[in-house]
Design an enzyme around this catalytic site. Structure first.
Site, PDB file in Angstrom:
ATOM      1  N   ASP A  88       0.825  -1.207   0.000  1.00 17.83           N
ATOM      2  CA  ASP A  88       0.000   0.000   0.000  1.00 17.83           C
ATOM      3  C   ASP A  88       0.856   1.252   0.000  1.00 17.83           C
ATOM      4  O   ASP A  88       0.441   2.301   0.489  1.00 17.83           O
ATOM      5  CB  ASP A  88      -0.936   0.004   1.216  1.00 17.83           C
ATOM      6  CG  ASP A  88      -0.168  -0.083   2.535  1.00 17.83           C
ATOM      7  OD1 ASP A  88       1.063  -0.282   2.479  1.00 17.83           O
ATOM      8  OD2 ASP A  88      -0.783   0.078   3.616  1.00 17.83           O
ATOM      9  N   GLU A  89       2.057   1.140  -0.527  1.00 18.67           N
ATOM     10  CA  GLU A  89       2.973   2.276  -0.520  1.00 18.67           C
ATOM     11  C   GLU A  89       3.312   2.693  -1.949  1.00 18.67           C
ATOM     12  O   GLU A  89       3.556   1.840  -2.819  1.00 18.67           O
ATOM     13  CB  GLU A  89       4.271   1.913   0.208  1.00 18.67           C
ATOM     14  CG  GLU A  89       4.096   1.750   1.704  1.00 18.67           C
ATOM     15  CD  GLU A  89       5.415   1.457   2.383  1.00 18.67           C
ATOM     16  OE1 GLU A  89       5.650   2.002   3.472  1.00 18.67           O
ATOM     17  OE2 GLU A  89       6.215   0.683   1.824  1.00 18.67           O
TER      18      GLU A  89
END
Length: 543
Positions: free
Chosen positions: A467-468
């Site tokens: 999720d980066e």
């Protein structure tokens, strides 16, 4: 010290004797009193003139009508090597080369008073050596001549070096035109150029193997064979068998001997019938720090100098690079010939097979078509694999590998500074846990699309983790990096763009000096992201 000068008028230095008597004596005394200041001024002027002459940087000679030296300053004595007393006993022609004295005598006789002449010649010094000089001669009305001599040794040496360099470059141009010739032809031409460039009578090139410590003769120049009467000259030598010419390998440096007849413990003599040697120079030829050849030249008319060593070394360095390329090309041509022969043999086999089994042609055609299809598919798959190696398969953004490449490029082209945005989606794990991974993947794709919409054309986005995301901002100042971070936050909070609410923490790392490999900048951005997340998320922080 004033320049010496021989008086040529026979006049003495005594003042006029006073006459007796009243009338005439008083008149003479009065005239002398009026002349005293003039004589003093003339003496001072002459003293000043002599001082200027003595301090001049050029050699200055005054010569009377017979050619005898009547005045010489210290610089003239220094240039000629004569003392003041010695030079005053000479004729100017004594300082000419013997072969030029008649020309100098004619030049003196033909020039009328009041004329000037400038020319270059060689000055014959007291010790017999020669000095190139630039001479300016003025014929004075009283028959004397003023000769100003300037030492131009440095200029002549520079011109000589330039001529030698031009000769070397012309030789290299001629040799470069032989790149398509065979290696022996190139080496033969090189040997001729080496002998000519060094003004030698003959020379040689030996290949050398450091593994076997053995020399193998490539060729002697033509002049050697005319002077050599050895019936069967040896073509290969062990290093241990060589004398002075092997020292170039043993000492790994050029060897110069300008008096070959002088005793030297390193010389072992040469066979009966060998061409006689007077001067000798040999240099090692290096390739990747290994000696691969030695080149020797001999019997130059004058001494070999450092310039000869330098020119020959530079020339052989370039030639050997050409030779190595030529050797590689020869090997490639040999391999290509072998390959071509194999192809031709295979072609003949196919022809025989076709003659026996004509029906197999269709099968071969189909096989070729299948092979072409496989090759096309292979190229496509290779391209796809190359793309996947640098991109995230879900969002089609750059992955961490490509991100690092883009960051490295930004560091090379960002005089104003580089920034990195490190974006972490808040509570994304809950989205996966509650709504499933399909919804989570959909959100990641939507986030990637929104990021594409708000960043600049010069920026690069990458998905660097689950999720980066990360964004490289090249050539920005700190305020511009903050502005992009705010646009990112605004874009990710746009409810119309997402099925579910999205929150993100954005870390901004900015570095004014674009140096290094980016590790420090990534640490700053990561720390800034955690700072933003620690403050509750949904915000941006700068570190």
């Amino acid at each position: 010290m004033e320049p010496a000068r021989r008086r040529t008028d026979g006049a003495g230095g005594a003042r006029p004797r006073r006459e007796s008597g009243d009338g005439p004596a008083r008149l003479i005394a009065a005239d002398l009193l009026r002349l005293d200041p003039i004589l003093l001024a003339l003496a001072e002027s002459e003293r000043h003139f002599r001082t200027l002459v003595e301090q001049a940087a050029d050699g200055i000679l005054m010569v009377d009508g017979t050619g005898r030296v009547t005045l010489a300053n210290s610089r003239a004595c220094e240039m000629t090597g004569y003392s003041q007393e010695e030079i005053m006993s000479l004729s100017l022609l004594d300082m000419y080369l013997p072969e030029e004295r008649e020309i100098g005598r004619e030049r003196v006789q033909q020039m009328p008073p009041g004329t000037t002449l400038r020319f270059q010649r060689e000055l014959l010094r007291k010790d017999g050596t020669r000095m190139p000089i630039d001479v300016s001669v003025a014929w004075l009305p009283d028959g004397e001549r003023q000769s100003i001599m300037r030492d131009i040794t440095a200029r002549v040496r520079g011109q000589d070096l330039q001529r030698v360099e031009e000769r070397r470059l012309r030789a290299l141009v001629r040799l470069s035109a032989l790149e398509n010739r065979t290696l022996p032809e190139l080496m033969d031409a090189t040997l001729e150029e080496v002998v000519a460039l060094s003004d030698s009578v003959f020379g040689y090139i030996y290949y050398y193997s450091e593994e076997t410590e053995e020399f193998t003769l490539h060729a002697w120049s033509k002049g050697v064979m005319e002077s050599c009467s050895i019936p069967d000259p040896q073509r290969a030598y062990r290093l241990s068998e060589t004398g002075i010419w092997g020292e170039a390998v043993r000492q790994r440096r050029p060897i110069v001997i300008n008096d070959f007849a002088a005793p030297d413990p390193l010389k072992r003599g040469y066979p009966e019938g060998h061409a006689p040697l007077t001067r000798f120079m040999t240099i090692p030829v290096f390739s990747r720090s290994r000696i691969v050849a030695v080149v020797g030249v001999a019997n130059k008319g004058t001494d070999y100098t450092d310039t000869d060593v330098s020119q020959l070394s530079q020339m052989m360095d370039v030639v050997w690079k050409i030779a190595e390329r030529q050797r590689a090309e020869d090997e490639l041509r040999g391999l290509a010939g072998e390959l071509e022969e194999r192809v031709q043999e295979r072609t003949r086999e196919f022809e025989r097979a076709n003659a026996e089994l004509e029906a197999a042609n269709n099968e071969i055609g189909e096989t070729n078509a299948e092979l072409q299809r496989i090759l096309i598919e292979q190229e496509r798959m290779q391209g796809e694999l190359a793309y996947r190696a640098l991109h995230d398969p879900l969002t089609e953004l750059a992955n961490r590998t490509m991100f690092q490449e883009r960051l490295d490029h930004a560091f090379r082209a960002s005089p104003r500074g580089v920034a990195v945005l490190w974006i972490d989606l808040d509570h994304f794990k809950e989205v996966n846990d509650i709504h499933g991974h399909d919804v989570g993947d959909e959100m990641l794709v939507a986030v990637a699309d929104r990021l594409r919409d708000v960043i600049r054309e010069t920026d690069d986005i990458a998905r660097v983790g689950g999720d980066e995301f990360a964004v490289v901002l090249p050539n920005v100042v700190e305020a511009e990096a903050r502005a992009v971070a705010e646009r990112v936050l605004s874009a990710l909070t746009d409810k119309a763009a997402f099925r579910l609410q999205v929150r993100a923490s954005v870390g901004v790392g900015w570095q004014h000096t674009a140096t290094g490999d980016g590790k420090r900048l990534l640490r700053l951005a990561d720390q800034a992201m955690y700072k933003a997340k620690a403050s509750g998320g949904g915000t941006a922080a700068l570190y």
